[in-house]
Write an enzyme that holds these catalytic residues in place. Structure first.
Site, PDB file in Angstrom:
ATOM      1  N   ARG A 248     -18.400  -1.785   1.097  1.00  5.88           N
ATOM      2  CA  ARG A 248     -17.531  -2.930   1.418  1.00  5.88           C
ATOM      3  C   ARG A 248     -17.016  -2.882   2.851  1.00  5.88           C
ATOM      4  O   ARG A 248     -15.819  -2.948   3.108  1.00  5.88           O
ATOM      5  CB  ARG A 248     -16.391  -3.027   0.405  1.00  5.88           C
ATOM      6  CG  ARG A 248     -15.596  -1.759   0.197  1.00  5.88           C
ATOM      7  CD  ARG A 248     -14.536  -1.954  -0.850  1.00  5.88           C
ATOM      8  NE  ARG A 248     -13.869  -3.220  -0.733  1.00  5.88           N
ATOM      9  CZ  ARG A 248     -12.984  -3.534   0.206  1.00  5.88           C
ATOM     10  NH1 ARG A 248     -12.647  -2.653   1.117  1.00  5.88           N
ATOM     11  NH2 ARG A 248     -12.433  -4.715   0.232  1.00  5.88           N
TER      12      ARG A 248
ATOM     13  N   GLU B 123     -10.743   0.887  -5.043  1.00  8.68           N
ATOM     14  CA  GLU B 123     -11.121   0.609  -3.646  1.00  8.68           C
ATOM     15  C   GLU B 123     -10.547   1.660  -2.689  1.00  8.68           C
ATOM     16  O   GLU B 123      -9.387   2.047  -2.822  1.00  8.68           O
ATOM     17  CB  GLU B 123     -10.577  -0.784  -3.323  1.00  8.68           C
ATOM     18  CG  GLU B 123     -10.779  -1.275  -1.924  1.00  8.68           C
ATOM     19  CD  GLU B 123     -10.377  -2.771  -1.814  1.00  8.68           C
ATOM     20  OE1 GLU B 123     -10.566  -3.516  -2.810  1.00  8.68           O
ATOM     21  OE2 GLU B 123      -9.876  -3.165  -0.765  1.00  8.68           O
TER      22      GLU B 123
ATOM     23  N   ASP C 124      -6.602  -1.059  -4.954  1.00  8.22           N
ATOM     24  CA  ASP C 124      -6.923  -0.509  -3.635  1.00  8.22           C
ATOM     25  C   ASP C 124      -5.980   0.655  -3.335  1.00  8.22           C
ATOM     26  O   ASP C 124      -4.774   0.442  -3.153  1.00  8.22           O
ATOM     27  CB  ASP C 124      -6.754  -1.614  -2.575  1.00  8.22           C
ATOM     28  CG  ASP C 124      -7.190  -1.183  -1.188  1.00  8.22           C
ATOM     29  OD1 ASP C 124      -7.577  -0.010  -1.014  1.00  8.22           O
ATOM     30  OD2 ASP C 124      -7.148  -2.040  -0.277  1.00  8.22           O
TER      31      ASP C 124
ATOM     32  N   GLU D 154     -14.059 -10.199  -1.681  1.00  9.10           N
ATOM     33  CA  GLU D 154     -12.600 -10.253  -1.532  1.00  9.10           C
ATOM     34  C   GLU D 154     -12.228 -11.576  -0.861  1.00  9.10           C
ATOM     35  O   GLU D 154     -12.871 -12.003   0.095  1.00  9.10           O
ATOM     36  CB  GLU D 154     -12.127  -9.073  -0.679  1.00  9.10           C
ATOM     37  CG  GLU D 154     -10.619  -8.982  -0.543  1.00  9.10           C
ATOM     38  CD  GLU D 154     -10.181  -7.760   0.272  1.00  9.10           C
ATOM     39  OE1 GLU D 154     -10.971  -7.265   1.081  1.00  9.10           O
ATOM     40  OE2 GLU D 154      -9.036  -7.300   0.080  1.00  9.10           O
TER      41      GLU D 154
ATOM     42  N   TYR E 152       0.851  -1.196   0.000  1.00  6.31           N
ATOM     43  CA  TYR E 152       0.000   0.000   0.000  1.00  6.31           C
ATOM     44  C   TYR E 152       0.886   1.245   0.000  1.00  6.31           C
ATOM     45  O   TYR E 152       1.848   1.332   0.744  1.00  6.31           O
ATOM     46  CB  TYR E 152      -0.929   0.007   1.214  1.00  6.31           C
ATOM     47  CG  TYR E 152      -1.863  -1.178   1.226  1.00  6.31           C
ATOM     48  CD1 TYR E 152      -2.661  -1.464   0.121  1.00  6.31           C
ATOM     49  CD2 TYR E 152      -1.942  -2.015   2.328  1.00  6.31           C
ATOM     50  CE1 TYR E 152      -3.519  -2.554   0.117  1.00  6.31           C
ATOM     51  CE2 TYR E 152      -2.798  -3.106   2.336  1.00  6.31           C
ATOM     52  CZ  TYR E 152      -3.577  -3.367   1.230  1.00  6.31           C
ATOM     53  OH  TYR E 152      -4.416  -4.452   1.235  1.00  6.31           O
TER      54      TYR E 152
ATOM     55  N   HIS F  42      -6.189   2.445  -0.663  1.00  8.99           N
ATOM     56  CA  HIS F  42      -5.937   2.381   0.781  1.00  8.99           C
ATOM     57  C   HIS F  42      -5.778   3.781   1.363  1.00  8.99           C
ATOM     58  O   HIS F  42      -4.905   4.010   2.204  1.00  8.99           O
ATOM     59  CB  HIS F  42      -4.693   1.520   1.064  1.00  8.99           C
ATOM     60  CG  HIS F  42      -4.885   0.530   2.171  1.00  8.99           C
ATOM     61  ND1 HIS F  42      -4.533   0.791   3.465  1.00  8.99           N
ATOM     62  CD2 HIS F  42      -5.403  -0.706   2.175  1.00  8.99           C
ATOM     63  CE1 HIS F  42      -4.817  -0.256   4.219  1.00  8.99           C
ATOM     64  NE2 HIS F  42      -5.348  -1.177   3.469  1.00  8.99           N
TER      65      HIS F  42
ATOM     66  N   HIS G 121     -15.458  -6.613   2.917  1.00  9.59           N
ATOM     67  CA  HIS G 121     -14.018  -6.705   3.167  1.00  9.59           C
ATOM     68  C   HIS G 121     -13.663  -8.154   3.525  1.00  9.59           C
ATOM     69  O   HIS G 121     -14.281  -8.736   4.411  1.00  9.59           O
ATOM     70  CB  HIS G 121     -13.675  -5.770   4.335  1.00  9.59           C
ATOM     71  CG  HIS G 121     -12.219  -5.547   4.555  1.00  9.59           C
ATOM     72  ND1 HIS G 121     -11.647  -5.580   5.803  1.00  9.59           N
ATOM     73  CD2 HIS G 121     -11.226  -5.261   3.693  1.00  9.59           C
ATOM     74  CE1 HIS G 121     -10.354  -5.316   5.695  1.00  9.59           C
ATOM     75  NE2 HIS G 121     -10.068  -5.119   4.434  1.00  9.59           N
TER      76      HIS G 121
ATOM     77  N   GLU H 184     -14.081  -0.162   4.218  1.00  5.88           N
ATOM     78  CA  GLU H 184     -13.666  -1.147   5.218  1.00  5.88           C
ATOM     79  C   GLU H 184     -13.448  -0.537   6.598  1.00  5.88           C
ATOM     80  O   GLU H 184     -13.434  -1.254   7.589  1.00  5.88           O
ATOM     81  CB  GLU H 184     -12.426  -1.915   4.745  1.00  5.88           C
ATOM     82  CG  GLU H 184     -11.167  -1.099   4.660  1.00  5.88           C
ATOM     83  CD  GLU H 184     -10.066  -1.842   3.880  1.00  5.88           C
ATOM     84  OE1 GLU H 184     -10.354  -2.310   2.763  1.00  5.88           O
ATOM     85  OE2 GLU H 184      -8.946  -1.939   4.390  1.00  5.88           O
TER      86      GLU H 184
HETATM   87 MG    MG Z   1      -8.818  -2.751   1.092  1.00  5.71          MG
END
Ligand code: MG
Length: 402
Positions: A281, A234, A208, A337, A160, A210, A310, A260
């Site tokens: 999610r 995401e 993602d 996921e 990330y 993040h 998630h 999430e």
């Molecule tokens: Mg994620």
């Protein structure tokens, strides 16, 4: 069965670490010999706080209550501490909530998805994670997953926030997990372009963010990535920056998945009702279990928003099983996921669902269809560590959201 009143006799947190993530599973034992349920209460960075919340607060409150009254128990559990909507208590309540659904399914002789209204589909399409240090490595990883039958693949490079090779930090910068939001954005665009070119249009790609970008850079990123036709982007923003979704929506058609880190409906209901995201999610245990997740799914369905719960390695296998009951039931299911469990996970959690050709299939056992081997779990106790990856910093050394 049915008419006899069954009550809660014990509520037990089980902490274990079969892999990288520390897990919390709750076991609710009942007055009926041999009848129990399991639920996910995993807040991996704060497992001991959840354990204490269950043992010291929820258990004394719950013992003796009727196992059939899931809704009433959930409502009362959420307000009983007066101060509410925090992740520790939400996870603790989720462990009990999922265990009570498991128990109700066992009493009914039906899988939990039947209690929700039955199947909308036979199995849930899943997405898995491709990783690499370079765009070529990411494409290699994605191709390997595609060959295994996965048709939805999340592509990430360098973890990330990416890996910035030449981080320009001030003298005396503190240790931490550094990332550079600007170079991250540039590198990801190049990576996604490369993977799309190599794999063609048929494979579904996801990414993602993040919450690693500043909001205005996130707007630009969503626009720039639009041409690569992602299945979704995401967590493009942090929940604290929710208001920016309107700006993004006005400027591009990149599908957005969010949530999430959400705890409570007041954080997401406007995103759904104003149709500012396409997939909701949340982490099901983080919002308090199956009882609130069913409502979130139904609310989202009314507005044409799909679910993508998630499902990383820090959801316990019990939590993954619970997700799947929502997935096969919800008319507005989008994608699930999936974390690719280890052999030890399958051994420790009998009944853990299996993927075949990109689809996750529920078993037909009553309840959640999953159990925990407590003796084996005890052989893998949780490490007492201080999390490192969440100590994220920007190039100048300032603290950032992980
Ligand atoms: Mg994620």
């Amino acid at each position: 069965m049915g008419s006899s009143r069954v009550t809660i006799e014990d509520v037990r947190p089980i902490l274990t670490q079969p892999g990288g993530s520390r897990l919390v599973v709750v076991k609710v034992l009942t007055s009926e010999p041999g009848l129990y349920g399991v639920g996910c209460a995993t807040f991996t960075q704060r497992v001991f706080a959840v354990e204490a919340a269950i043992e010291r607060h929820l258990k004394p409150f719950l013992v003796g209550r009727d196992v059939d009254r899931i809704e009433e128990i959930w409502q009362m559990s959420m307000v009983h501490g007066y101060w509410r909507n925090g992740p520790v208590l939400n996870n603790a309540v989720s462990g009990v909530d999922q265990a009570l659904w498991d128990i109700k399914g066992k009493r009914a002789g039906m899988p939990v998805y039947q209690l929700f209204g039955g199947k909308s589909r036979e199995a849930a399409a899943v997405y898995v994670h491709a990783n690499g240090r370079s765009k070529e490595e990411v494409a290699d990883s994605a191709e390997q997953l595609h060959e295994k039958g996965f048709r939805h693949i999340r592509v990430q490079m360098g973890g990330y926030g990416g890996a910035a090779p030449e981080m320009h930090t001030p003298e005396g910068a503190l240790p931490g997990n550094y990332f550079d939001p600007r170079s991250y954005g540039r590198a990801m665009l190049g990576m996604i372009e490369h993977v799309r070119e190599r794999m063609g249009d048929e494979v579904e790609l996801l990414h993602d963010v993040h919450e690693r970008l500043h909001p205005i850079d996130a707007v630009q990123f969503a626009k720039d990535v639009e041409q690569y036709r992602l299945f979704f982007l995401e967590d493009l923003l942090a929940p604290e920056d929710n208001e920016w979704f309107e700006t993004i929506r006005d400027q591009c058609a990149t599908p957005l998945a969010m949530g999430e880190l959400f705890n409570n409906p007041h954080e997401w209901r406007r995103l759904v009702s104003d149709r500012l995201v396409d997939f909701i999610r949340m982490h099901v245990s983080q919002i308090g279990g199956l009882t609130p997740a069913r409502k979130a799914a139904t609310f989202s369905d009314v507005f044409g928003v799909r679910t993508a719960w998630h499902g990383p390695g820090d959801t316990s296998p019990v939590g993954h099983a619970a997700n799947l009951h929502l997935d096969v039931w919800a008319p507005n299911f989008g994608i699930q996921e999936w974390y690719q469990p280890s052999e030890l996970d399958y051994e420790m959690f009998p009944g853990l669902p299996e993927v075949r050709d990109g689809y996750l299939y529920p078993n037909e056992l009553p309840g959640l269809g999953i159990d925990i081997d407590e003796a084996l779990a005890a052989e893998h106790p949780c490490e007492e560590i201080v999390e490192q990856w969440t100590q994220t910093r920007r190039p100048d050394g300032s603290a950032a959201r992980p």
